[in-house]
Design a protein around this motif. Structure first.
Motif, PDB file in Angstrom:
ATOM      1  N   ALA A  42       0.878  -1.213  -0.002  1.00 49.75           N
ATOM      2  CA  ALA A  42       0.129  -0.065   0.192  1.00 49.75           C
ATOM      3  C   ALA A  42       0.838   1.295   0.089  1.00 49.75           C
ATOM      4  N   LEU A  43       1.981   1.174   0.638  1.00 50.86           N
ATOM      5  CA  LEU A  43       2.990   2.569   0.789  1.00 50.86           C
ATOM      6  C   LEU A  43       3.526   2.481  -0.900  1.00 50.86           C
ATOM      7  N   VAL A  44       3.844   1.362  -1.503  1.00 46.90           N
ATOM      8  CA  VAL A  44       4.399   1.389  -2.813  1.00 46.90           C
ATOM      9  C   VAL A  44       3.236   2.100  -3.686  1.00 46.90           C
ATOM     10  N   GLU A  45       1.917   1.704  -3.451  1.00 46.01           N
ATOM     11  CA  GLU A  45       0.919   2.218  -4.370  1.00 46.01           C
ATOM     12  C   GLU A  45       0.714   3.593  -3.890  1.00 46.01           C
ATOM     13  N   ARG A  46       0.817   4.083  -2.803  1.00 47.79           N
ATOM     14  CA  ARG A  46       0.614   5.676  -2.426  1.00 47.79           C
ATOM     15  C   ARG A  46       1.928   6.293  -3.238  1.00 47.79           C
ATOM     16  N   GLU A  47       3.202   5.717  -3.063  1.00 50.60           N
ATOM     17  CA  GLU A  47       4.191   6.479  -3.594  1.00 50.60           C
ATOM     18  C   GLU A  47       4.109   6.745  -5.069  1.00 50.60           C
ATOM     19  N   MET A  48       3.510   5.485  -5.785  1.00 52.77           N
ATOM     20  CA  MET A  48       3.256   5.764  -7.257  1.00 52.77           C
ATOM     21  C   MET A  48       2.454   6.751  -7.533  1.00 52.77           C
ATOM     22  N   ALA A  49       1.357   6.752  -6.770  1.00 56.10           N
ATOM     23  CA  ALA A  49       0.257   7.899  -7.277  1.00 56.10           C
ATOM     24  C   ALA A  49       0.732   9.136  -6.469  1.00 56.10           C
ATOM     25  N   GLN A  50       1.176   9.585  -5.415  1.00 52.95           N
ATOM     26  CA  GLN A  50       1.415  10.842  -5.101  1.00 52.95           C
ATOM     27  C   GLN A  50       2.835  11.285  -4.976  1.00 52.95           C
ATOM     28  N   GLY A  51       3.786  10.406  -5.345  1.00 55.70           N
ATOM     29  CA  GLY A  51       5.195  10.534  -5.161  1.00 55.70           C
ATOM     30  C   GLY A  51       5.716  11.692  -6.426  1.00 55.70           C
ATOM     31  N   PRO A  52       5.275  11.595  -7.672  1.00 54.00           N
ATOM     32  CA  PRO A  52       5.628  12.502  -8.789  1.00 54.00           C
ATOM     33  C   PRO A  52       5.192  13.846  -8.358  1.00 54.00           C
ATOM     34  N   THR A  53       3.829  14.070  -7.822  1.00 52.35           N
ATOM     35  CA  THR A  53       3.693  15.590  -7.605  1.00 52.35           C
ATOM     36  C   THR A  53       4.253  16.119  -6.494  1.00 52.35           C
ATOM     37  N   ALA A  54       4.439  15.096  -5.359  1.00 56.72           N
ATOM     38  CA  ALA A  54       5.160  15.556  -4.293  1.00 56.72           C
ATOM     39  C   ALA A  54       6.533  16.159  -4.711  1.00 56.72           C
ATOM     40  N   ASP A  55       6.921  15.337  -5.409  1.00 52.41           N
ATOM     41  CA  ASP A  55       8.447  15.653  -5.992  1.00 52.41           C
ATOM     42  C   ASP A  55       8.537  17.078  -6.652  1.00 52.41           C
ATOM     43  N   THR A  56       7.344  17.120  -7.578  1.00 51.91           N
ATOM     44  CA  THR A  56       7.487  18.208  -8.423  1.00 51.91           C
ATOM     45  C   THR A  56       7.311  19.396  -7.613  1.00 51.91           C
ATOM     46  N   ARG A  57       6.418  19.429  -6.517  1.00 50.53           N
ATOM     47  CA  ARG A  57       6.179  20.475  -5.809  1.00 50.53           C
ATOM     48  C   ARG A  57       7.377  20.976  -4.657  1.00 50.53           C
ATOM     49  N   ALA A  58       7.992  19.803  -4.145  1.00 47.84           N
ATOM     50  CA  ALA A  58       9.197  20.012  -3.506  1.00 47.84           C
ATOM     51  C   ALA A  58      10.237  20.791  -4.245  1.00 47.84           C
ATOM     52  N   ARG A  59      10.546  20.119  -5.280  1.00 52.94           N
ATOM     53  CA  ARG A  59      11.399  20.941  -6.360  1.00 52.94           C
ATOM     54  C   ARG A  59      11.168  22.207  -6.462  1.00 52.94           C
ATOM     55  N   ALA A  60       9.739  22.531  -6.846  1.00 53.17           N
ATOM     56  CA  ALA A  60       9.348  24.124  -6.978  1.00 53.17           C
ATOM     57  C   ALA A  60       9.660  25.013  -5.661  1.00 53.17           C
ATOM     58  N   LEU A  61       9.230  24.290  -4.456  1.00 55.93           N
ATOM     59  CA  LEU A  61       9.645  25.106  -3.382  1.00 55.93           C
ATOM     60  C   LEU A  61      10.993  25.248  -3.184  1.00 55.93           C
ATOM     61  N   THR A 114      -2.301   7.865   7.877  1.00 57.14           N
ATOM     62  CA  THR A 114      -3.264   8.120   9.160  1.00 57.14           C
ATOM     63  C   THR A 114      -2.609   8.828   9.998  1.00 57.14           C
ATOM     64  N   TYR A 115      -1.393   9.507   9.972  1.00 58.69           N
ATOM     65  CA  TYR A 115      -0.714  10.157  10.865  1.00 58.69           C
ATOM     66  C   TYR A 115      -1.819  11.372  11.467  1.00 58.69           C
ATOM     67  N   SER A 116      -1.965  11.473  12.894  1.00 62.89           N
ATOM     68  CA  SER A 116      -2.795  12.547  13.330  1.00 62.89           C
ATOM     69  C   SER A 116      -2.397  13.909  13.163  1.00 62.89           C
ATOM     70  N   GLY A 117      -1.150  13.897  12.979  1.00 64.13           N
ATOM     71  CA  GLY A 117      -0.403  15.476  12.634  1.00 64.13           C
ATOM     72  C   GLY A 117      -0.870  15.666  11.366  1.00 64.13           C
ATOM     73  N   LEU A 118      -1.373  15.253  10.371  1.00 70.08           N
ATOM     74  CA  LEU A 118      -1.622  15.373   9.230  1.00 70.08           C
ATOM     75  C   LEU A 118      -2.950  16.389   9.095  1.00 70.08           C
TER      76      LEU A 118
END
Length: 120
Positions: A42-61, A114-118
């Motif tokens: 499930a972690l791999v699945e989330r990484e595939m789905a969300q990772g590219p967008t997260a990386d693009t945003r991190a690079r922009a920041l 599910t981390y509560s701090g999110l």
């Protein structure tokens, strides 16, 4: 025409099998390992789905923070770390803190959704 299932569909099927078929029929350590395997997939699945967008945003920041539009995310990350270590970028810089908070939240959404701090 027959098309092969996508990587996401295959992962979803294996996760579903582990959680709904295999784990309930197993006991003790084997059931635990089936749940661990399902969670890892499930972690791999989330990484595939969300990772590219997260990386693009991190690079922009980081690019905006360093005024460097040409470097890769890895290079920018290294530059940010080096500038913090050298004192060229203050660790309490509001733009740095905002960028790190956003990048960390995106990574937590992948690693521990599910981390509560999110959800403040």
């Amino acid at each position: 025409m027959h098309e092969a299932p996508s990587s996401e569909e295959l992962l979803g099927s294996v996760i579903g099998f582990l959680n709904q078929v295999a784990a309930p029929q197993l006991n003790g350590q084997a059931a635990f390992h089936a749940r661990v395997a399902a969670n890892a997939l499930a972690l791999v699945e989330r990484e595939m789905a969300q990772g590219p967008t997260a990386d693009t945003r991190a690079r922009a920041l980081f690019a905006a923070l360093l005024n460097d539009e040409a470097s890769t995310l890895e290079a920018l990350n290294g530059q940010v770390c080096a500038q913090i270590r050298s004192g060229a970028l203050a660790f309490d810089n509001p733009a740095l803190l905002a960028a790190l908070r956003e990048i960390t939240s995106a990574q937590l959404a992948i690693d521990q959704p599910t981390y509560s701090g999110l959800n403040p």
